[in-house]
Scaffold this motif. Sequence first.
Motif, PDB file in Angstrom:
ATOM      1  N   PRO A 500       0.839  -1.214   0.000  1.00 46.20           N
ATOM      2  CA  PRO A 500       0.000   0.000   0.000  1.00 46.20           C
ATOM      3  C   PRO A 500       0.870   1.259   0.000  1.00 46.20           C
ATOM      4  N   GLY A 501       0.444   2.262  -0.750  1.00 43.58           N
ATOM      5  CA  GLY A 501       1.219   3.512  -0.852  1.00 43.58           C
ATOM      6  C   GLY A 501       1.035   4.407   0.374  1.00 43.58           C
ATOM      7  N   THR A 502      -0.041   4.175   1.129  1.00 41.24           N
ATOM      8  CA  THR A 502      -0.330   5.030   2.300  1.00 41.24           C
ATOM      9  C   THR A 502      -0.543   4.152   3.530  1.00 41.24           C
ATOM     10  N   ALA A 503       0.021   4.609   4.648  1.00 39.00           N
ATOM     11  CA  ALA A 503      -0.278   3.917   5.919  1.00 39.00           C
ATOM     12  C   ALA A 503      -0.833   4.958   6.885  1.00 39.00           C
ATOM     13  N   ILE A 504      -2.066   4.709   7.344  1.00 39.52           N
ATOM     14  CA  ILE A 504      -2.669   5.601   8.343  1.00 39.52           C
ATOM     15  C   ILE A 504      -2.472   4.912   9.684  1.00 39.52           C
ATOM     16  N   ILE A 505      -1.677   5.549  10.549  1.00 35.50           N
ATOM     17  CA  ILE A 505      -1.299   4.861  11.793  1.00 35.50           C
ATOM     18  C   ILE A 505      -1.755   5.666  13.010  1.00 35.50           C
ATOM     19  N   TYR A 506      -2.602   5.024  13.819  1.00 36.16           N
ATOM     20  CA  TYR A 506      -3.025   5.616  15.083  1.00 36.16           C
ATOM     21  C   TYR A 506      -2.058   5.146  16.170  1.00 36.16           C
ATOM     22  N   ALA A 507      -1.605   6.064  17.021  1.00 40.07           N
ATOM     23  CA  ALA A 507      -0.781   5.698  18.181  1.00 40.07           C
ATOM     24  C   ALA A 507      -0.886   6.841  19.189  1.00 40.07           C
ATOM     25  N   ASP A 508      -0.330   6.608  20.384  1.00 41.86           N
ATOM     26  CA  ASP A 508      -0.386   7.679  21.394  1.00 41.86           C
ATOM     27  C   ASP A 508       0.617   8.789  21.078  1.00 41.86           C
ATOM     28  N   LYS A 509       1.785   8.379  20.544  1.00 42.52           N
ATOM     29  CA  LYS A 509       2.842   9.372  20.259  1.00 42.52           C
ATOM     30  C   LYS A 509       3.475   9.073  18.916  1.00 42.52           C
ATOM     31  N   CYS A 510       4.191  10.047  18.383  1.00 44.88           N
ATOM     32  CA  CYS A 510       4.891   9.810  17.116  1.00 44.88           C
ATOM     33  C   CYS A 510       6.287  10.437  17.199  1.00 44.88           C
ATOM     34  N   LEU A 511       7.294   9.640  16.869  1.00 44.75           N
ATOM     35  CA  LEU A 511       8.659  10.175  16.886  1.00 44.75           C
ATOM     36  C   LEU A 511       9.219  10.351  15.479  1.00 44.75           C
ATOM     37  N   LEU A 512       8.414  10.133  14.484  1.00 43.53           N
ATOM     38  CA  LEU A 512       8.904  10.270  13.102  1.00 43.53           C
ATOM     39  C   LEU A 512       8.824  11.737  12.675  1.00 43.53           C
ATOM     40  N   THR A 513       9.702  12.133  11.802  1.00 45.91           N
ATOM     41  CA  THR A 513       9.657  13.529  11.337  1.00 45.91           C
ATOM     42  C   THR A 513       8.611  13.669  10.240  1.00 45.91           C
ATOM     43  N   LYS A 514       8.179  14.901  10.045  1.00 51.18           N
ATOM     44  CA  LYS A 514       7.173  15.172   9.001  1.00 51.18           C
ATOM     45  C   LYS A 514       7.706  14.772   7.634  1.00 51.18           C
ATOM     46  N   GLU A 515       9.007  15.110   7.374  1.00 52.13           N
ATOM     47  CA  GLU A 515       9.608  14.831   6.067  1.00 52.13           C
ATOM     48  C   GLU A 515       9.594  13.318   5.799  1.00 52.13           C
ATOM     49  N   PHE A 516       9.997  12.566   6.833  1.00 49.42           N
ATOM     50  CA  PHE A 516      10.055  11.111   6.689  1.00 49.42           C
ATOM     51  C   PHE A 516       8.658  10.549   6.370  1.00 49.42           C
ATOM     52  N   MET A 517       7.663  11.062   7.105  1.00 50.12           N
ATOM     53  CA  MET A 517       6.315  10.533   6.914  1.00 50.12           C
ATOM     54  C   MET A 517       5.797  10.879   5.517  1.00 50.12           C
ATOM     55  N   THR A 518       6.091  12.110   5.059  1.00 47.90           N
ATOM     56  CA  THR A 518       5.637  12.501   3.722  1.00 47.90           C
ATOM     57  C   THR A 518       6.305  11.598   2.683  1.00 47.90           C
TER      58      THR A 518
END
Length: 534
Positions: A500-518
């Motif tokens: 899949p080209g997109t992953a929608i991930i629910y979690a309590d916190k996120c440590l990934l950067t915006k650039e990485f996620m994009t």
Amino acid sequence: MPTLTWVGKDKVVNHHHDVPFKVLQQQNRFNAPDDSPANSTDNRIIHGDNLEALKSLLPEFEGKVNCIYIDPPYNTGNEGWLYNDAVNDPKIRKWLGQVVGKEGEDLSRHDKWLCMMYPRLKLLHRLLAKDGVIFISIDDNEQANLRLICDEIFGSGNFVTNIIWRSSDSSNNDSKQFSTDYNHTLLYSKKIGWKSNRLERIEENNAHYKNPDSDPNGDWFSGNVSSPNPRINLTFDIISPNGNIIKPPKNGWRWRKERIDEMIERKEIIFSDDQTRIVKKTYLKDQSGIIPSNIWWDIDDTGHNRNAKYELIKIFDEFKTSDIFKTPKPTKFIEKVLKISCSKNAIILDSFAGSGTTAHATLKLNAQDGGNRRFILIEMEDYADTITAERVRRVMSGYGEGNKQVPGLGGSFAYYTVGEPIFNPDDTLNEAVGIDVIRNYVAYSEGIRGEDQTPQDNAYTPYLMGLNTDTAWIFYYEPKQVTCLDLDFLGLLKFGLAKPGTAIIYADKCLLTKEFMTKYGIIFKKIPRDITRF
Ligand SMILES: C[S@@+](CC[C@H](N)C(=O)[O-])C[C@H]1O[C@@H](n2cnc3c(N)ncnc32)[C@H](O)[C@@H]1O
């Protein structure tokens, strides 16, 4: 557009947003005996206040209900109903727990009724499908008020009609002013320009079609030959076979000269015996069904109040009184509502279910035409089980004895109560409802199609909530610990051949950067902040 104001309106216009989302808990299921005829099976009866129950239906049924029929308390002053919604306002809190009184004795009785109806109608509007319609039965105590709030909620252009139903088979001569012999049923459609189904033609509709000249096209009657409006170009003489001049009607003929000649040629237009008139044959074979009238006066067609009570006694003969339930509608009346408004596969909702007539009518109609209409009923009183659901059980499996036996119509339904709220007052998720319920709720809120939803014990990760070729939905939730979307967690996510080209991930916190996620098509949603509230 004129709008209605009343005491408490400002407190209830958005109240449906504040109603806590609660989980519907299935208590049991009823199936008609094995040898019963086939009928719809995915039916529901819910015991609970409809404000909460309607809200609970939103994730699964928003925009999906094809026909709503409701018959709310008419506010006659005799029903003994309470306005008890948890609206936090001193003026309204004063009303709670008190039975709504009679005209003249309770100056806020119409305000209370409107406060009760408004948020419920708002939720019903959201549940209606694009092609859906709502029928609301009412009498003159609240008809005018109801019409104005429905204009506001459904749109004045969405008003279809007000059906006048003859509710009584005999006039009441003891009435001081008038014998009240009818009820209103307001009809609104979700979309403007909705068209009703046509009703089957009955003998009476066909009685004036005859075949005096043994026409091979069958029965016909003499149709109108005049133009509805004055038309100079349609004003001409017609010469009969024996040379008689037939003058045009005042507005001219209905058709052009060439068209009339063609019809004469085909013998669709003939001449009267004395050749002074033309006769247009309108054939029965070309007629479609009948457009419904908004006066329902024929008690053989749509029943009446007394007859509805009698229907109920036949089902609950052990009660031997017509007071089992005071205000049922006849099944024939609701059958007609369903016939004119929805398809054989419709989802039908009645959120003031009472004795369950809507379910009975749905099952009857399915049995008649092989339909698979499904019903959802909501009733808040304790008789939701002993009368509402019990009527449906009996109708499904058959009732009565000896020569009064009525065969079962088949089908099944699940019986629910309104359970715990899914969110705690502090907005965190209520773990008590269970992880499956929470996952289902989030899956609905994400709009994941049923076939894309995955159970916890799927082949990849227990956090996977849904998967298709474009998107993976992950609900990384642990009741007892804080979850963190980071590279370690991403490393655990593998979906076999699916990429899949997109992953929608629910979690309590996120440590990934915006650039990485994009870059990797990751969308982070914070629990519980980003979970949609219905
Ligand atoms: C006029 S009766 C409906 C009769 C029904 N059409 C029939 O044929 O039996 C109205 C019903 O709505 C129910 N009701 C009233 N307020 C309700 C609410 N807030 N939630 C669910 N049911 C409610 C009443 O208990 C009553 O049974």
